[in-house]
Design an enzyme around this catalytic site. Structure first.
Site, mmCIF file in Angstrom:
data_model
loop_
_atom_site.group_PDB
_atom_site.id
_atom_site.type_symbol
_atom_site.label_atom_id
_atom_site.label_comp_id
_atom_site.label_asym_id
_atom_site.label_seq_id
_atom_site.Cartn_x
_atom_site.Cartn_y
_atom_site.Cartn_z
ATOM 1 N N ASP A 159 19.265 -47.106 94.617
ATOM 2 C CA ASP A 159 19.953 -46.400 95.701
ATOM 3 C C ASP A 159 21.383 -46.026 95.299
ATOM 4 O OD1 ASP A 159 20.097 -45.263 98.191
ATOM 5 O OD2 ASP A 159 20.648 -47.116 99.217
ATOM 6 N N HIS A 210 20.668 -37.429 91.657
ATOM 7 C CA HIS A 210 19.276 -37.790 91.324
ATOM 8 C C HIS A 210 19.008 -37.522 89.847
ATOM 9 C CE1 HIS A 210 18.628 -38.538 95.478
ATOM 10 N NE2 HIS A 210 18.695 -37.282 95.854
ATOM 11 N N LEU A 230 5.218 -53.522 78.603
ATOM 12 C CA LEU A 230 5.772 -53.429 79.957
ATOM 13 C C LEU A 230 4.923 -52.523 80.854
ATOM 14 C CD1 LEU A 230 8.309 -53.875 81.917
ATOM 15 C CD2 LEU A 230 9.037 -51.623 81.116
HETATM 16 C C1 IPE Z 1 15.331 -46.288 99.684
HETATM 17 O O1 IPE Z 1 16.562 -45.667 99.742
HETATM 18 C C2 IPE Z 1 14.316 -45.414 99.027
HETATM 19 C C3 IPE Z 1 14.458 -45.212 97.580
HETATM 20 C C4 IPE Z 1 15.402 -45.726 96.825
HETATM 21 C C5 IPE Z 1 13.437 -44.391 96.982
HETATM 22 P P1 IPE Z 1 17.026 -44.827 101.007
HETATM 23 O O2 IPE Z 1 18.354 -44.277 100.692
HETATM 24 O O3 IPE Z 1 15.980 -43.849 101.393
HETATM 25 O O4 IPE Z 1 17.114 -45.941 102.126
HETATM 26 P P2 IPE Z 1 17.908 -45.949 103.521
HETATM 27 O O5 IPE Z 1 17.578 -44.675 104.229
HETATM 28 O O6 IPE Z 1 19.362 -46.036 103.193
HETATM 29 O O7 IPE Z 1 17.435 -47.175 104.226
HETATM 30 C C1 IPE Z 2 18.343 -43.077 96.150
HETATM 31 O O1 IPE Z 2 19.580 -42.482 96.277
HETATM 32 C C2 IPE Z 2 17.292 -42.140 95.647
HETATM 33 C C3 IPE Z 2 16.276 -41.780 96.631
HETATM 34 C C4 IPE Z 2 16.216 -42.205 97.855
HETATM 35 C C5 IPE Z 2 15.260 -40.857 96.190
HETATM 36 P P1 IPE Z 2 20.009 -41.797 97.633
HETATM 37 O O2 IPE Z 2 19.662 -40.350 97.578
HETATM 38 O O3 IPE Z 2 19.462 -42.510 98.805
HETATM 39 O O4 IPE Z 2 21.576 -41.967 97.560
HETATM 40 P P2 IPE Z 2 22.550 -42.324 98.761
HETATM 41 O O5 IPE Z 2 22.063 -43.617 99.353
HETATM 42 O O6 IPE Z 2 22.479 -41.208 99.737
HETATM 43 O O7 IPE Z 2 23.883 -42.451 98.113
HETATM 44 MG MG MG Z 3 20.152 -44.076 99.904
#
Ligand code: IPE
Ligand code: IPE
Ligand code: MG
Length: 261
Positions: free
Chosen positions: A32, A49, A143
């Site tokens: 995240d 991303h 792995l």
């Molecule tokens: C969780 O992250 C999903 C992934 C890392 C794929 P999110 O950014 O979607 O989670 P929330 O919305 O903060 O809970």
């Molecule tokens: C996690 O990073 C990746 C996915 C959920 C695909 P985010 O896109 O949720 O990044 P933040 O949390 O908004 O910074």
């Molecule tokens: Mg996020």
């Protein structure tokens, strides 16, 4: 430029001490913080991303070196469809981009690719790229790299329940036979050991619908570091922290049994 996947000449690759005792067999990661990483730099979220891919490469490499057996990466959740279409489209193109560059290296390093989640609803190009990688690495026994793609734990449990009820209905399963182990076989993680360690980057301390059944006795490790900045060093930190944990599964430790009162 193609960067070799397992390049020990990368900066910081020297002098790294890898824990060799009490290593978690299965590490699950909620990757995240990509969006916030990009925002901090005045860049579009999708740039975060894309940058996140280079962290995936580093962490897979570190997991191989640390002799982790299974690495499960939360890549796209069933709730992530709520995001703007352009962002969803970019995220779902990344598996193909990643695999088109790194699959040969993954193969030569004996990595076996798997996926959990509802693949049927993904774009064809994502599904085909992942399925191709699964097929090409099927016989590898190093792995196991699991991508959780269009994965949501509640959805997974509900899907399992539906198949289970049909099996009970047609006599392939009975209520007497059904226990936790049998139920686990209906989940996408069938055949995998539950995660020993869960890492979440990006500062949030929640599960966001990830592996709710499987994380029942997993050790959690959270960091504020955003995924694109997460490094091999932090990964090793998490493994070191895991090494200090006493897992009791509701029981008491052996040394406490000796002087029990
Ligand atoms: C969780 O992250 C999903 C992934 C890392 C794929 P999110 O950014 O979607 O989670 P929330 O919305 O903060 O809970
Ligand atoms: C996690 O990073 C990746 C996915 C959920 C695909 P985010 O896109 O949720 O990044 P933040 O949390 O908004 O910074
Ligand atoms: Mg996020």
């Amino acid at each position: 430029m193609k960067i070799p996947f397992f390049n020990n000449k990368q900066p910081g690759a020297f002098n790294m001490h890898y824990p060799d005792q009490n290593t978690p067999d299965h590490v699950a990661i909620i990757m995240d913080g990509n969006g916030r990483w990009a925002k901090k730099r005045g860049m579009p979220r999708v740039a975060g991303h894309k940058e996140g891919i280079s962290t995936v490469v580093k962490i897979v490499k570190a997991a191989v070196k640390c002799k982790v057996k299974v690495l499960t990466l939360y890549t796209f959740s069933t709730e992530n469809w709520k995001r703007p279409k352009s962002e969803v489209d970019t995220i779902l193109r990344l598996p193909k981009e990643f695999l088109s560059i790194y699959l040969p290296d993954l193969i030569s390093n004996n990595v076996r690719i798997e996926a959990i989640g509802d693949m049927a609803n993904l774009p064809v190009h994502t599904r085909e790229a992942v399925q191709y990688a699964i097929d090409r690495t099927r016989d590898n026994d190093g792995l196991q790299l699991n991508f959780a793609l269009n994965y949501g734990s509640r959805h997974e449990i509900l899907k399992a329940m539906k198949v289970l009820l049909m099996d009970i209905d047609n006599g392939e399963m009975s209520l007497d036979e059904l226990d936790e182990q049998q139920f686990s076989r209906y989940l996408d993680t069938d055949g995998m050991k539950d995660p020993d360690l869960l890492i979440r980057t990006g500062g949030e301390q929640r599960l966001s619908n990830f592996l709710l059944w499987q994380l029942a006795y997993t050790e959690f490790w959270f960091t504020d570091v955003l995924w694109p900045e997460f490094s091999e060093k932090e990964f090793v930190h998490a493994l070191e922290a895991y090494r200090q944990r006493a897992r009791r599964y509701g029981g008491i430790q052996d040394d406490q049994k000796k002087n029990y009162y």
